[in-house]
Design an enzyme around this catalytic site. Structure first.
Site, short mmCIF file in Angstrom:
data_model
loop_
_atom_site.label_atom_id
_atom_site.label_comp_id
_atom_site.label_asym_id
_atom_site.label_seq_id
_atom_site.Cartn_x
_atom_site.Cartn_y
_atom_site.Cartn_z
N GLY A 77 0.84 -1.20 0.00
CA GLY A 77 0.00 0.00 0.00
C GLY A 77 0.87 1.23 0.00
O GLY A 77 1.99 1.24 -0.51
N GLU A 78 0.34 2.33 0.56
CA GLU A 78 1.08 3.59 0.69
C GLU A 78 1.52 4.14 -0.67
O GLU A 78 2.51 4.85 -0.77
CB GLU A 78 2.30 3.42 1.61
N ALA A 79 0.82 3.76 -1.74
CA ALA A 79 1.11 4.21 -3.11
C ALA A 79 2.39 3.62 -3.67
O ALA A 79 2.85 4.06 -4.73
CB ALA A 79 1.16 5.74 -3.20
N THR A 80 2.96 2.60 -3.02
CA THR A 80 4.19 2.01 -3.54
C THR A 80 3.95 1.35 -4.90
O THR A 80 4.79 1.44 -5.80
CB THR A 80 4.77 0.98 -2.57
#
Length: 353
Positions: free
Chosen positions: A321-324
């Site tokens: 997640g976290e836009a990775t």
């Protein structure tokens, strides 16, 4: 709810110009690269031309990660590997520059913005530019109560729209949309199951890496949330209030406003896919302004992207997640932009040839 007229979005959002896609293809035919040899890079270059509104394509120079942050009350049901109310720790890691998203953003030349919508911490603990849009502290237990009040859902949605305007006005040319949340994949699962008309078990994934017992608790929470979602299916803001959360409501407003402002967005994982699905219900042309960065291995994400008719750009099994995942797609898009714009044009054949 009086501050948001969702019906306006359908009128305000146009599809990217198909004529520019055609022009980009014609331009590519005049280069030394035979048709089809660049694979999906050709399709991405054509898409960039249409969303940018020009041929040749501009290079992507001001990409920005936007992370909507929040704690979800449903995490108190032990549906996440992380402790309930601990999303602020994720935020502090990114602010300190020590998160995976920081490493990738620095590597690929993207800025990072965090927007606290409902973290369960004292707002004084975080910078003012992070907390200024916060709607509430945490959210309700969506299996038995609403995540938000109607007024809070509207405020969160409007905050997302305001963030989109700020990014568009500042010159951001591509958004990589993600979340910093604990428990967020559970309301995302409820939204996807509700909008796709499927059962809880079909959309329940492992999220942060939960074991079998936690998966069963999560599936039960999605099942109970789904019962609460069905009566409000016709009103997207009411749906977000009932079983979403402030971060999801904000991301939905953000996506729609980005489409209005013609600002392209790359989706990350299951949370952003769920918000995109809600936004599609509001304005059916809006998804043409978005791409799916990668598949996260979440069944709910796969279901949502299928409904959105989106094929993820990458499949590397990245579930953080976290836009990775969205960030990993950025070099591909930069390459597509460069090839579309910079491949030399072949000389026109002479009349004697």
């Amino acid at each position: 709810m009086t501050g948001v007229d969702l019906d306006e979005f359908a009128a305000l959002i146009d599809r990217p110009d198909p004529g520019l896609r055609h022009d980009a293809k014609e331009r590519r035919k005049r280069t030394a690269a035979p048709a089809g040899t660049l694979g999906r890079l050709e399709e991405l270059g054509d898409w960039l031309a249409s969303v940018q509104g020009q041929v040749p394509v501009r290079p992507l120079e001001r990409a920005r990660v936007v992370l909507f942050a929040g704690d979800h009350g449903i995490a108190r049901r032990d549906v996440s590997r992380r402790p309930a109310g601990s999303a602020a720790d994720l935020v502090r890691s990114v602010l300190a520059g020590t998160g995976p998203v920081n490493v990738l953003a620095q590597q690929f030349g993207a800025g990072i913005r965090i927007v606290d919508m409902s973290l369960d911490c004292d707002p004084a603990e975080l910078p003012e530019d992070v907390v200024r849009h916060r709607v509430r502290r945490g959210s309700g237990l969506i299996d038995v109560e609403d995540a938000l009040s109607a007024e809070e859902a509207e405020r969160a949605f409007l905050a997302g729209m305001a963030v989109a305007d700020e990014e568009a006005d500042s010159g951001t040319d591509l958004v990589l949309l993600g979340d910093l949340s604990v428990g967020g994949t559970t309301p995302a699962g409820v939204l996807i199951a509700a909008l796709c008309g499927t059962d809880a078990s079909v959309v329940t994934g492992r999220g942060s890496g939960i074991d079998d017992l936690a998966w069963m608790r999560k599936c039960a929470a999605i099942r109970d949330g789904l019962r609460r979602a069905r009566p409000v299916m016709g009103d997207q803001l009411a749906l977000l209030a009932a079983v979403g959360g402030a971060d999801l409501a904000a991301a939905t407003g953000f996506l729609l406003r980005c489409a209005v402002r013609k600002l392209p967005v790359v989706l990350d994982g299951v949370v952003s896919a769920a918000c995109a699905l809600v936004a599609q219900r509001v304005a059916f042309r809006a998804p043409d302004w978005w791409l799916a960065g990668q598949t996260a291995g979440e069944p709910g994400q796969a279901k949502a992207l299928d409904r959105l008719s989106m094929e993820p750009l990458l499949d590397h099994g990245v579930r953080l997640g976290e836009a990775t995942g969205a960030l990993l797609a950025l070099p591909l898009l930069k390459a597509a932009a460069a090839l579309s714009a910079q491949l030399p044009q072949l000389p026109e054949p002479s009349a004697d040839s």
